[in-house]
Design a protein around this motif. Structure first.
Motif, PDB file in Angstrom:
ATOM      1  N   VAL A  31      36.675  55.847  38.880  1.00 12.30           N
ATOM      2  CA  VAL A  31      37.609  55.991  39.997  1.00 12.30           C
ATOM      3  C   VAL A  31      38.510  54.762  40.089  1.00 12.30           C
ATOM      4  CG1 VAL A  31      37.818  56.215  42.511  1.00 12.30           C
ATOM      5  CG2 VAL A  31      36.103  57.569  41.277  1.00 12.30           C
ATOM      6  N   ALA A  32      37.936  53.565  39.961  1.00 10.95           N
ATOM      7  CA  ALA A  32      38.735  52.333  40.030  1.00 10.95           C
ATOM      8  C   ALA A  32      39.767  52.287  38.900  1.00 10.95           C
ATOM      9  CB  ALA A  32      37.835  51.107  39.978  1.00 10.95           C
ATOM     10  N   GLU A  33      39.385  52.734  37.706  1.00  9.86           N
ATOM     11  CA  GLU A  33      40.340  52.770  36.595  1.00  9.86           C
ATOM     12  C   GLU A  33      41.463  53.756  36.886  1.00  9.86           C
ATOM     13  OE1 GLU A  33      37.151  51.568  33.074  1.00  9.86           O
ATOM     14  OE2 GLU A  33      37.640  53.677  33.423  1.00  9.86           O
ATOM     15  N   TRP A  34      41.119  54.899  37.460  1.00 14.08           N
ATOM     16  CA  TRP A  34      42.128  55.885  37.838  1.00 14.08           C
ATOM     17  C   TRP A  34      43.106  55.291  38.844  1.00 14.08           C
ATOM     18  CZ3 TRP A  34      45.370  59.628  38.021  1.00 14.08           C
ATOM     19  CH2 TRP A  34      45.746  60.241  39.208  1.00 14.08           C
ATOM     20  N   VAL A  35      42.585  54.586  39.838  1.00 11.72           N
ATOM     21  CA  VAL A  35      43.449  53.993  40.853  1.00 11.72           C
ATOM     22  C   VAL A  35      44.407  52.992  40.213  1.00 11.72           C
ATOM     23  CG1 VAL A  35      43.508  52.557  42.943  1.00 11.72           C
ATOM     24  CG2 VAL A  35      41.837  54.404  42.754  1.00 11.72           C
ATOM     25  N   MET A  36      43.907  52.171  39.291  1.00 13.43           N
ATOM     26  CA  MET A  36      44.781  51.207  38.610  1.00 13.43           C
ATOM     27  C   MET A  36      45.848  51.941  37.804  1.00 13.43           C
ATOM     28  SD  MET A  36      44.053  48.206  35.800  1.00 13.43           S
ATOM     29  CE  MET A  36      43.548  46.911  36.917  1.00 13.43           C
ATOM     30  N   MET A  37      45.456  52.978  37.104  1.00 15.45           N
ATOM     31  CA  MET A  37      46.420  53.726  36.305  1.00 15.45           C
ATOM     32  C   MET A  37      47.489  54.347  37.204  1.00 15.45           C
ATOM     33  SD  MET A  37      43.818  55.442  33.534  1.00 15.45           S
ATOM     34  CE  MET A  37      45.094  56.352  32.657  1.00 15.45           C
ATOM     35  N   ARG A  38      47.088  54.871  38.355  1.00 16.32           N
ATOM     36  CA  ARG A  38      48.048  55.462  39.300  1.00 16.32           C
ATOM     37  C   ARG A  38      49.009  54.416  39.834  1.00 16.32           C
ATOM     38  NH1 ARG A  38      48.499  60.818  41.241  1.00 16.32           N
ATOM     39  NH2 ARG A  38      50.407  60.237  42.266  1.00 16.32           N
ATOM     40  N   GLU A  39      48.477  53.223  40.151  1.00 18.64           N
ATOM     41  CA  GLU A  39      49.341  52.135  40.636  1.00 18.64           C
ATOM     42  C   GLU A  39      50.363  51.757  39.572  1.00 18.64           C
ATOM     43  OE1 GLU A  39      49.713  50.690  43.546  1.00 18.64           O
ATOM     44  OE2 GLU A  39      48.019  51.637  44.546  1.00 18.64           O
ATOM     45  N   LEU A  40      49.921  51.663  38.326  1.00 19.03           N
ATOM     46  CA  LEU A  40      50.840  51.301  37.242  1.00 19.03           C
ATOM     47  C   LEU A  40      51.854  52.413  36.990  1.00 19.03           C
ATOM     48  CD1 LEU A  40      48.358  49.532  34.800  1.00 19.03           C
ATOM     49  CD2 LEU A  40      50.182  48.463  36.168  1.00 19.03           C
ATOM     50  N   GLN A  41      51.441  53.657  37.154  1.00 18.77           N
ATOM     51  CA  GLN A  41      52.386  54.762  36.999  1.00 18.77           C
ATOM     52  C   GLN A  41      53.455  54.680  38.086  1.00 18.77           C
ATOM     53  OE1 GLN A  41      51.365  58.652  38.385  1.00 18.77           O
ATOM     54  NE2 GLN A  41      52.342  59.625  36.619  1.00 18.77           N
ATOM     55  N   ASP A  42      53.032  54.415  39.305  1.00 15.85           N
ATOM     56  CA  ASP A  42      53.963  54.382  40.431  1.00 15.85           C
ATOM     57  C   ASP A  42      54.879  53.164  40.393  1.00 15.85           C
ATOM     58  OD1 ASP A  42      52.793  56.711  41.324  1.00 15.85           O
ATOM     59  OD2 ASP A  42      51.645  55.751  42.926  1.00 15.85           O
ATOM     60  N   ALA A  43      54.336  52.010  40.014  1.00 14.74           N
ATOM     61  CA  ALA A  43      55.085  50.755  40.106  1.00 14.74           C
ATOM     62  C   ALA A  43      55.704  50.313  38.794  1.00 14.74           C
ATOM     63  CB  ALA A  43      54.171  49.645  40.628  1.00 14.74           C
ATOM     64  N   GLY A  44      55.193  50.817  37.680  1.00 14.56           N
ATOM     65  CA  GLY A  44      55.630  50.311  36.387  1.00 14.56           C
ATOM     66  C   GLY A  44      54.865  49.047  36.049  1.00 14.56           C
ATOM     67  N   PRO A  45      55.265  48.346  35.004  1.00 14.60           N
ATOM     68  CA  PRO A  45      54.544  47.140  34.592  1.00 14.60           C
ATOM     69  C   PRO A  45      54.444  46.122  35.735  1.00 14.60           C
ATOM     70  CG  PRO A  45      56.121  47.786  32.911  1.00 14.60           C
ATOM     71  CD  PRO A  45      56.395  48.652  34.117  1.00 14.60           C
ATOM     72  N   LEU A  46      53.254  45.553  35.888  1.00 17.25           N
ATOM     73  CA  LEU A  46      53.014  44.591  36.963  1.00 17.25           C
ATOM     74  C   LEU A  46      52.199  43.417  36.462  1.00 17.25           C
ATOM     75  CD1 LEU A  46      51.921  46.788  40.030  1.00 17.25           C
ATOM     76  CD2 LEU A  46      54.013  45.455  39.817  1.00 17.25           C
ATOM     77  N   ALA A  47      52.469  42.260  37.038  1.00 20.07           N
ATOM     78  CA  ALA A  47      51.618  41.101  36.807  1.00 20.07           C
ATOM     79  C   ALA A  47      50.271  41.368  37.466  1.00 20.07           C
ATOM     80  CB  ALA A  47      52.259  39.849  37.397  1.00 20.07           C
ATOM     81  N   PRO A  48      49.191  40.899  36.882  1.00 22.75           N
ATOM     82  CA  PRO A  48      47.868  41.152  37.460  1.00 22.75           C
ATOM     83  C   PRO A  48      47.736  40.726  38.925  1.00 22.75           C
ATOM     84  CG  PRO A  48      47.628  40.319  35.241  1.00 22.75           C
ATOM     85  CD  PRO A  48      49.093  40.207  35.592  1.00 22.75           C
ATOM     86  N   ASN A  49      48.357  39.608  39.313  1.00 26.26           N
ATOM     87  CA  ASN A  49      48.228  39.176  40.707  1.00 26.26           C
ATOM     88  C   ASN A  49      48.935  40.146  41.654  1.00 26.26           C
ATOM     89  OD1 ASN A  49      50.749  38.297  39.756  1.00 26.26           O
ATOM     90  ND2 ASN A  49      50.817  36.584  41.179  1.00 26.26           N
ATOM     91  N   ARG A  50      50.055  40.709  41.240  1.00 25.26           N
ATOM     92  CA  ARG A  50      50.746  41.712  42.076  1.00 25.26           C
ATOM     93  C   ARG A  50      49.929  42.997  42.154  1.00 25.26           C
ATOM     94  NH1 ARG A  50      56.370  43.049  41.095  1.00 25.26           N
ATOM     95  NH2 ARG A  50      56.097  44.044  43.106  1.00 25.26           N
ATOM     96  N   LEU A  51      49.325  43.384  41.042  1.00 22.22           N
ATOM     97  CA  LEU A  51      48.481  44.578  41.021  1.00 22.22           C
ATOM     98  C   LEU A  51      47.258  44.362  41.915  1.00 22.22           C
ATOM     99  CD1 LEU A  51      48.129  47.410  39.855  1.00 22.22           C
ATOM    100  CD2 LEU A  51      47.016  46.371  37.870  1.00 22.22           C
ATOM    101  N   ALA A  52      46.691  43.175  41.866  1.00 22.13           N
ATOM    102  CA  ALA A  52      45.543  42.847  42.718  1.00 22.13           C
ATOM    103  C   ALA A  52      45.912  43.004  44.187  1.00 22.13           C
ATOM    104  CB  ALA A  52      45.045  41.435  42.432  1.00 22.13           C
ATOM    105  N   GLY A  53      47.090  42.526  44.568  1.00 21.15           N
ATOM    106  CA  GLY A  53      47.549  42.657  45.943  1.00 21.15           C
ATOM    107  C   GLY A  53      47.733  44.106  46.354  1.00 21.15           C
ATOM    108  N   ARG A  54      48.299  44.899  45.474  1.00 11.53           N
ATOM    109  CA  ARG A  54      48.530  46.322  45.772  1.00 11.53           C
ATOM    110  C   ARG A  54      47.224  47.083  45.919  1.00 11.53           C
ATOM    111  NH1 ARG A  54      53.856  48.623  44.256  1.00 11.53           N
ATOM    112  NH2 ARG A  54      52.762  50.603  44.013  1.00 11.53           N
ATOM    113  N   MET A  55      46.213  46.680  45.133  1.00 10.62           N
ATOM    114  CA  MET A  55      44.947  47.398  45.133  1.00 10.62           C
ATOM    115  C   MET A  55      43.915  46.784  46.076  1.00 10.62           C
ATOM    116  SD  MET A  55      44.580  48.425  41.099  1.00 10.62           S
ATOM    117  CE  MET A  55      42.983  49.219  41.366  1.00 10.62           C
TER     118      MET A  55
END
Length: 144
Positions: A31-55
């Motif tokens: 589930v956590a991997e799915w959520v990360m994949m969805r965030e990357l699909q929605d936002a496009g490439p992200l720095a890990p710290n920005r992805l951490a904030g979003r998630m």
């Protein structure tokens, strides 16, 4: 205990989450991997710290999650074109192709979980949950 709304919310949440996790097992994605994949699909490439904030996760947790997805060839880790010392995470081609299939499983899971509700009741539940989340400033993606 059963007089508490939180009890019932947790019971339903666990049921929906565990059922979705079982659906994802066949795709070898958590589930956590799915959520990360969805965030990357929605936002496009992200720095890990920005992805951490979003998630709503720590940078370390994001790194471990990214490592697993990179090993599965579902996410890429590339140098950040704006800062050669940093990197960005993005869906790989295989990850991009898998997201719609996983989204279908999520939709099927929701349909199975909430089939007992009318369309009006679903809309009302959606409004209520969004109102609670907004009142508490909840913005990060649920991961489990």
């Amino acid at each position: 205990m059963t007089d508490h709304l939180g009890y019932w919310m947790r019971m339903v949440s666990n049921h929906v989450s565990f059922a979705f996790a079982r659906r994802l097992e066949g795709k070898e994605v958590t589930v956590a991997e799915w959520v990360m994949m969805r965030e990357l699909q929605d936002a496009g490439p992200l720095a890990p710290n920005r992805l951490a904030g979003r998630m709503g996760m720590t940078r370390g947790a994001i790194s471990k999650l990214a490592d697993r997805l990179v090993a599965k060839a579902l996410v890429t880790r590339d140098d950040d074109p704006a800062d050669g010392r940093a990197h960005v995470l993005a869906l790989s081609e295989a990850g991009s192709l898998l997201v719609p299939d996983l989204a279908r499983l999520a939709d099927e899971n929701d349909e199975a979980a909430f089939a007992c509700l009318t369309a009006e009741e679903r809309a009302q539940l959606d409004r209520i949950l969004r109102k609670i989340a907004g009142a508490h400033g909840l913005k990060s993606s649920p991961t489990g």
